[in-house]
Design an enzyme around this catalytic site. Structure first.
Site, PDB file in Angstrom:
ATOM      1  N   GLY A  17      25.739  -4.626 -50.579  1.00  0.00           N
ATOM      2  CA  GLY A  17      25.357  -4.515 -51.981  1.00  0.00           C
ATOM      3  C   GLY A  17      26.096  -5.534 -52.837  1.00  0.00           C
ATOM      4  O   GLY A  17      27.265  -5.851 -52.593  1.00  0.00           O
ATOM      5  N   GLN A  32      33.390  -8.869 -52.299  1.00  0.00           N
ATOM      6  CA  GLN A  32      33.326  -8.526 -50.873  1.00  0.00           C
ATOM      7  C   GLN A  32      32.216  -9.310 -50.176  1.00  0.00           C
ATOM      8  O   GLN A  32      32.401  -9.833 -49.071  1.00  0.00           O
ATOM      9  CB  GLN A  32      33.097  -7.019 -50.720  1.00  0.00           C
ATOM     10  CG  GLN A  32      32.758  -6.587 -49.298  1.00  0.00           C
ATOM     11  CD  GLN A  32      32.740  -5.093 -49.124  1.00  0.00           C
ATOM     12  OE1 GLN A  32      33.784  -4.475 -48.996  1.00  0.00           O
ATOM     13  NE2 GLN A  32      31.563  -4.483 -49.110  1.00  0.00           N
ATOM     14  N   SER A  86      29.994   5.589 -54.502  1.00  0.00           N
ATOM     15  CA  SER A  86      30.442   6.846 -53.888  1.00  0.00           C
ATOM     16  C   SER A  86      31.517   7.495 -54.759  1.00  0.00           C
ATOM     17  O   SER A  86      31.683   8.711 -54.766  1.00  0.00           O
ATOM     18  CB  SER A  86      31.017   6.568 -52.501  1.00  0.00           C
ATOM     19  OG  SER A  86      30.058   5.885 -51.738  1.00  0.00           O
ATOM     20  N   ARG A  87      32.255   6.665 -55.484  1.00  0.00           N
ATOM     21  CA  ARG A  87      33.342   7.202 -56.314  1.00  0.00           C
ATOM     22  C   ARG A  87      32.823   7.948 -57.544  1.00  0.00           C
ATOM     23  O   ARG A  87      33.581   8.692 -58.166  1.00  0.00           O
ATOM     24  CB  ARG A  87      34.261   6.069 -56.777  1.00  0.00           C
ATOM     25  CG  ARG A  87      35.051   5.446 -55.651  1.00  0.00           C
ATOM     26  CD  ARG A  87      35.783   4.209 -56.142  1.00  0.00           C
ATOM     27  NE  ARG A  87      36.195   3.374 -55.033  1.00  0.00           N
ATOM     28  CZ  ARG A  87      37.344   3.479 -54.399  1.00  0.00           C
ATOM     29  NH1 ARG A  87      38.229   4.348 -54.790  1.00  0.00           N
ATOM     30  NH2 ARG A  87      37.636   2.685 -53.386  1.00  0.00           N
ATOM     31  N   LYS A 118      27.062  -4.992 -55.752  1.00  0.00           N
ATOM     32  CA  LYS A 118      28.060  -4.358 -56.624  1.00  0.00           C
ATOM     33  C   LYS A 118      29.456  -4.811 -56.197  1.00  0.00           C
ATOM     34  O   LYS A 118      30.305  -5.096 -57.022  1.00  0.00           O
ATOM     35  CB  LYS A 118      27.967  -2.833 -56.591  1.00  0.00           C
ATOM     36  CG  LYS A 118      28.932  -2.215 -57.609  1.00  0.00           C
ATOM     37  CD  LYS A 118      28.746  -0.746 -57.760  1.00  0.00           C
ATOM     38  CE  LYS A 118      29.465   0.030 -56.711  1.00  0.00           C
ATOM     39  NZ  LYS A 118      30.926  -0.079 -56.788  1.00  0.00           N
ATOM     40  N   ASP A 119      29.670  -4.885 -54.887  1.00  0.00           N
ATOM     41  CA  ASP A 119      30.931  -5.415 -54.359  1.00  0.00           C
ATOM     42  C   ASP A 119      30.757  -6.923 -54.207  1.00  0.00           C
ATOM     43  O   ASP A 119      30.700  -7.460 -53.108  1.00  0.00           O
ATOM     44  CB  ASP A 119      31.255  -4.751 -53.026  1.00  0.00           C
ATOM     45  CG  ASP A 119      31.553  -3.283 -53.196  1.00  0.00           C
ATOM     46  OD1 ASP A 119      32.560  -2.950 -53.827  1.00  0.00           O
ATOM     47  OD2 ASP A 119      30.741  -2.458 -52.735  1.00  0.00           O
ATOM     48  N   LEU A 122      27.043   8.694 -49.049  1.00  0.00           N
ATOM     49  CA  LEU A 122      25.907   7.798 -49.312  1.00  0.00           C
ATOM     50  C   LEU A 122      25.113   8.217 -50.545  1.00  0.00           C
ATOM     51  O   LEU A 122      24.984   9.400 -50.846  1.00  0.00           O
ATOM     52  CB  LEU A 122      24.989   7.767 -48.091  1.00  0.00           C
ATOM     53  CG  LEU A 122      25.661   7.326 -46.785  1.00  0.00           C
ATOM     54  CD1 LEU A 122      24.654   7.328 -45.636  1.00  0.00           C
ATOM     55  CD2 LEU A 122      26.312   5.960 -46.920  1.00  0.00           C
ATOM     56  N   HIS A 158      23.021   2.885 -51.178  1.00  0.00           N
ATOM     57  CA  HIS A 158      23.015   2.700 -49.721  1.00  0.00           C
ATOM     58  C   HIS A 158      21.589   2.833 -49.177  1.00  0.00           C
ATOM     59  O   HIS A 158      21.171   2.067 -48.304  1.00  0.00           O
ATOM     60  CB  HIS A 158      23.883   3.765 -49.040  1.00  0.00           C
ATOM     61  CG  HIS A 158      25.329   3.707 -49.391  1.00  0.00           C
ATOM     62  ND1 HIS A 158      25.944   4.653 -50.175  1.00  0.00           N
ATOM     63  CD2 HIS A 158      26.288   2.803 -49.063  1.00  0.00           C
ATOM     64  CE1 HIS A 158      27.220   4.344 -50.311  1.00  0.00           C
ATOM     65  NE2 HIS A 158      27.463   3.236 -49.655  1.00  0.00           N
TER      66      HIS A 158
HETATM   67  O1  PAF Z   1      31.601  -1.687 -48.942  1.00  0.00           O
HETATM   68  C1  PAF Z   1      32.032  -0.804 -48.186  1.00  0.00           C
HETATM   69  O2  PAF Z   1      31.600   0.350 -48.195  1.00  0.00           O
HETATM   70  C2  PAF Z   1      33.148  -1.157 -47.229  1.00  0.00           C
HETATM   71  O3  PAF Z   1      34.033  -2.050 -47.784  1.00  0.00           O
HETATM   72  C3  PAF Z   1      32.636  -1.648 -45.857  1.00  0.00           C
HETATM   73  C4  PAF Z   1      31.885  -2.969 -45.997  1.00  0.00           C
HETATM   74  C5  PAF Z   1      31.727  -0.609 -45.237  1.00  0.00           C
HETATM   75  C6  PAF Z   1      33.812  -1.890 -44.916  1.00  0.00           C
HETATM   76  O4  PAF Z   1      34.542  -0.716 -44.706  1.00  0.00           O
END
Ligand code: PAF
Length: 281
Positions: free
Chosen positions: A147, A153, A186-187, A149-150, A33, A37
Site C-alpha cells: 500500500g 516502506q 490496523s492501528r 500509505k506506507d 486486516l 488490505h
Molecule cells: O506494512 C506492513 O504491514 C509490514 O511492514 C510488512 C510489509 C508486512 C512487513 O512486516
C-alpha cells in the site's frame, strides 16, 4: 483457502502451483486486516493465478516494545476476510519459524531510510527488510503488493529488491480511505471514539493543503498543515515533510522535481498514525 504455518508447508503448496505453470501474487501483512488490505488481495487475485497472503506481526520492525505488545492480533477474523476476497494461501508462521536464530543482517538504504520513519523509528526499516526478504525467499512471488500509505516502506522495498537482485515485481497500490477520509490502518481499531474523531483532522489537513498549495509556496504549505495539526487538541505532530517522491529528500520549492509527496506522522493520543498526499506526479 489453505493455511500454512511453516515455510516447508508453504513451499510444498506453492510447488504444486508452479508445476501447473501458475503465477503467484503475494501480499505481506501483519494481520488485523481491513479493506485496504482487501484491495491489495483483490488486485493480486485479478493479476495472478494464485494469491498468497502472509499474516505475521514481525517483532524486528518494532522499536517500541509496547507497540509490539499492543499490536492487534485477529487471525480468525483475518482468515474470514481473506476467504471472502478469494485468497488461496494464508501463511501465518510463529516467530520461531521466521527467526530460528537472530537475524544479524544490517541493510543500508541510505538516503531513503535516514529520513522520516527511518529517523523517528531507528531500526524499523532494517526489520522490515529482514522479514520481507525472508518472505520473498519463501514465497518467490512473481508480483508483490504494497500500500502507498506506507510510502517510505514502498520506496525501501523497491530499493531492497534492487540491492538483493530479487526477481519480483513490486506493485504499489493507492491508499484506501474510510468514507470520512481517514486512511485505513490496523492501528485505527486502537483509537477511542474521541481519538477517531480527532484523527480525521489528518486527512482533512492534507486535502485542504492540496488546494492551498495551488497558490502558495512549499514552505507556506508545510506551515499550513503543521498549524492545523498544532491547533487540534490531542494530536502531537512528529513530522510533516514535503519530499521528492523518488529520493524522499525534503524539498524547498515546488519546481525542484516532478514527483512531490507530503508525508505526515503523528500521535493521536498514544496511537501513532501516518498518512500522505501527492501534490505532483
Ligand atoms: O506494512 C506492513 O504491514 C509490514 O511492514 C510488512 C510489509 C508486512 C512487513 O512486516
Amino acid at each position: 483457502m489453505r493455511i500454512a504455518t511453516t515455510i516447508n508447508e508453504l513451499k510444498s503448496l506453492l510447488q504444486i502451483c508452479r508445476n501447473e505453470g501458475k503465477t503467484v501474487g503475494f501480499v505481506p501483512t501483519m494481520g488485523a486486516l481491513h479493506n485496504g488490505h482487501a484491495s491489495l488481495v483483490k488486485r493480486s487475485v485479478v493479476e495472478n493465478d494464485v494469491t498468497v497472503v502472509s499474516v505475521f506481526v514481525n517483532p524486528t520492525q518494532f522499536n517500541d516494545k509496547n507497540d509490539l505488545k499492543n499490536y492487534p492480533r485477529t487471525l480468525e477474523a483475518d482468515c474470514k476476510l481473506l476467504e471472502d476476497v478469494s485468497a488461496d494461501i494464508v501463511f501465518a508462521p510463529e516467530v520461531t519459524e521466521m527467526y530460528p536464530e537472530e537475524d544479524k543482517r544490517q541493510f543500508s538504504f541510505s538516503p531513503l531510510d535516514t529520513v522520516m520513519e527511518g529517523a523517528c523509528r531507528p531500526g524499523h526499516f532494517n526489520g522490515v527488510a529482514q522479514i520481507v526478504s525472508k518472505l520473498f525467499y519463501a514465497v518467490e512471488p512473481d508480483k508483490a503488493y504494497f500500500g502507498e500509505k506506507d510510502f517510505q516502506q514502498l520506496a525501501i522495498i523497491r530499493e531492497m529488491v534492487r540491492q538483493l537482485a530479487i526477481n519480483v515485481e513490486i506493485v504499489g497500490c493507492p491508499i484506501v480511505r474510510e468514507k470520512d477520509g481517514l486512511a485505513m490502518s490496523s492501528r485505527n481499531t486502537l483509537l477511542s471514539a474521541e481519538e477517531r474523531e480527532r484523527a480525521l483532522t489528518i486527512s482533512r489537513a492534507l486535502f485542504q493543503s492540496l488546494e492551498y498549495a495551488k497558490n502558495n509556496t512549499l514552505s507556506a504549505t508545510r506551515l499550513f498543515v503543521e498549524n492545523i495539526i498544532a491547533e487540534t487538541e490531542g494530536l502531537d505532530l512528529e513530522y510533516f515533510q514535503i519530499v521528492n517522491g523518488d529520493t524522499l529528500q525534503e524539498l524547498k520549492n515546488w519546481n525542484e522535481c516532478d514527483y512531490v509527496v507530503g508525508c505526515i506522522a503523528l500521535f493521536c493520543g498514544k496511537i501513532r498514525l501516518i498518512d500522505n498526499i501527492k501534490y505532483k506526479g
